[in-house]
Scaffold this active site. Structure first.
Site, PDB file in Angstrom:
ATOM      1  N   THR A   1       0.860  -1.183   0.000  1.00  0.00           N
ATOM      2  CA  THR A   1       0.000   0.000   0.000  1.00  0.00           C
ATOM      3  C   THR A   1       0.894   1.228   0.000  1.00  0.00           C
ATOM      4  O   THR A   1       1.735   1.388   0.892  1.00  0.00           O
ATOM      5  CB  THR A   1      -0.917   0.011   1.236  1.00  0.00           C
ATOM      6  OG1 THR A   1      -1.615  -1.233   1.308  1.00  0.00           O
ATOM      7  CG2 THR A   1      -1.919   1.159   1.161  1.00  0.00           C
ATOM      8  N   TYR A   2       0.726   2.066  -1.014  1.00  0.00           N
ATOM      9  CA  TYR A   2       1.511   3.298  -1.120  1.00  0.00           C
ATOM     10  C   TYR A   2       0.691   4.464  -0.599  1.00  0.00           C
ATOM     11  O   TYR A   2      -0.505   4.565  -0.891  1.00  0.00           O
ATOM     12  CB  TYR A   2       1.929   3.555  -2.565  1.00  0.00           C
ATOM     13  CG  TYR A   2       3.022   2.617  -3.024  1.00  0.00           C
ATOM     14  CD1 TYR A   2       4.360   2.975  -2.890  1.00  0.00           C
ATOM     15  CD2 TYR A   2       2.716   1.371  -3.553  1.00  0.00           C
ATOM     16  CE1 TYR A   2       5.376   2.116  -3.288  1.00  0.00           C
ATOM     17  CE2 TYR A   2       3.721   0.494  -3.947  1.00  0.00           C
ATOM     18  CZ  TYR A   2       5.047   0.880  -3.814  1.00  0.00           C
ATOM     19  OH  TYR A   2       6.038   0.016  -4.205  1.00  0.00           O
ATOM     20  N   TYR A   3       1.365   5.315   0.150  1.00  0.00           N
ATOM     21  CA  TYR A   3       0.690   6.440   0.778  1.00  0.00           C
ATOM     22  C   TYR A   3       1.176   7.763   0.221  1.00  0.00           C
ATOM     23  O   TYR A   3       2.324   7.891  -0.215  1.00  0.00           O
ATOM     24  CB  TYR A   3       0.951   6.423   2.286  1.00  0.00           C
ATOM     25  CG  TYR A   3       0.076   5.427   3.004  1.00  0.00           C
ATOM     26  CD1 TYR A   3      -1.155   5.803   3.511  1.00  0.00           C
ATOM     27  CD2 TYR A   3       0.486   4.108   3.151  1.00  0.00           C
ATOM     28  CE1 TYR A   3      -1.969   4.891   4.159  1.00  0.00           C
ATOM     29  CE2 TYR A   3      -0.327   3.178   3.797  1.00  0.00           C
ATOM     30  CZ  TYR A   3      -1.550   3.585   4.300  1.00  0.00           C
ATOM     31  OH  TYR A   3      -2.348   2.685   4.936  1.00  0.00           O
TER      32      TYR A   3
ATOM     33  N   VAL B   1      -2.790   5.763  -1.790  1.00  0.00           N
ATOM     34  CA  VAL B   1      -3.042   6.171  -3.174  1.00  0.00           C
ATOM     35  C   VAL B   1      -3.169   4.991  -4.123  1.00  0.00           C
ATOM     36  O   VAL B   1      -3.862   5.063  -5.129  1.00  0.00           O
ATOM     37  CB  VAL B   1      -1.943   7.128  -3.707  1.00  0.00           C
ATOM     38  CG1 VAL B   1      -2.180   8.530  -3.192  1.00  0.00           C
ATOM     39  CG2 VAL B   1      -0.554   6.648  -3.342  1.00  0.00           C
TER      40      VAL B   1
END
Lengths: 180, 180
Positions: free
Chosen positions: A35-37, A105
């Site tokens: 999971t990219y933030y 994102v």
């Protein structure tokens, strides 16, 4: 040490046959859900940074990691500041980041099957939403990067693939392009 | 369950004697070094939040945790959102927070010696820069909070200490007050 790698789209069943013919050793399979933030203060796509919570499963054992990657630095432009720590619990890290105003994102989910072939590692990546890819990589000292790239390209060819079709965009980048 | 606790300043040697007389069981000692951070976007002292990297050493074994505490919520105003995960490496977490623009505001370093005394836990805290404290605590269901506070106060008295000298400010708060 520098990581030299080349990634192309490839049908896995054909590559698996080529790997078997060439006597590659199967290392194992790992499933990764990343999971990219994005930060509340800045757009990481613009600043060339990344903040990632990775959940990994290897032979039934799960673990989680938090990774920060800074923008490219230095003259060669191949080095990044990178910090990574294991996490007791990835979901809790998600909750902390959410509380601090970070926004997820994109999620990159892939199954990676790794083989050892001479001095190279060959990885068959099945990426959710993108399809099948093969990555050939090795690690060398700075002075040997060009020669290593040649070697990697030859291994790509030996698997029946075309080095000129190299994809330099990350899976995250490819997924973000698709949603724009 | 609710945590009911009372903290007072106290000379540890006198309290240790009282604990021995009352037959308290020594549980063990833990050293904690907490680094509190402020966010790039907001002042946690104002928003009543906290972000902490804790390094703990217990019987020679070290570990690190990341904790987020949200502001008080609900009608009783005694509950907070709290998320905590173990970390493989606390220093790496510091580096990640630094890269993300978080700023360390205060470090709380203390040695905690815990004793079990009836239904209460008695902790002798030696806090760097603040001195010696004793904390008496217990955990009870919501309906028993008032009775539990009475009991905790009686244990404080039985150790030769004065419940009316209770300090409600956290060690972090006391340290921040001192530097203002």
């Amino acid at each position: 040490m520098y990581e030299v790698e080349m990634k192309v789209r490839a049908d896995h069943s054909a590559v698996r046959e080529a790997l078997a013919r060439r006597g590659a050793d199967r290392i194992g399979t790992v499933t990764q859900r990343d999971t990219y933030y994005d930060a509340p203060t800045r757009d990481f796509a613009e600043t060339d940074e990344a903040l990632r919570v990775r959940r990994e499963e290897r032979e039934g054992e799960g673990r989680a990691k938090l990774t920060y990657k800074g923008p490219l630095v230095g003259e060669t432009g191949k080095t990044r500041e990178e910090h990574e720590t294991e996490l007791g619990d990835g979901d809790t890290m998600d909750s902390i980041l959410d509380s601090l105003g970070f926004v997820p994102v994109e999620t990159v989910e892939k199954e990676r099957e790794r083989f050892s072939l001479g001095e190279h590692t060959v990885t068959l990546d099945g990426v959710v939403g993108l399809g099948e890819f093969v990555e050939v990589e090795t690690e060398v000292p700075e002075g040997e990067v060009d020669a290593a790239r040649e070697g990697v390209a030859r291994t790509v060819e030996s698997l029946g693939l075309d080095p000129s079709e190299e994809i330099r965009t990350s899976y995250l980048g490819l997924l973000l392009e698709g949603t724009r």
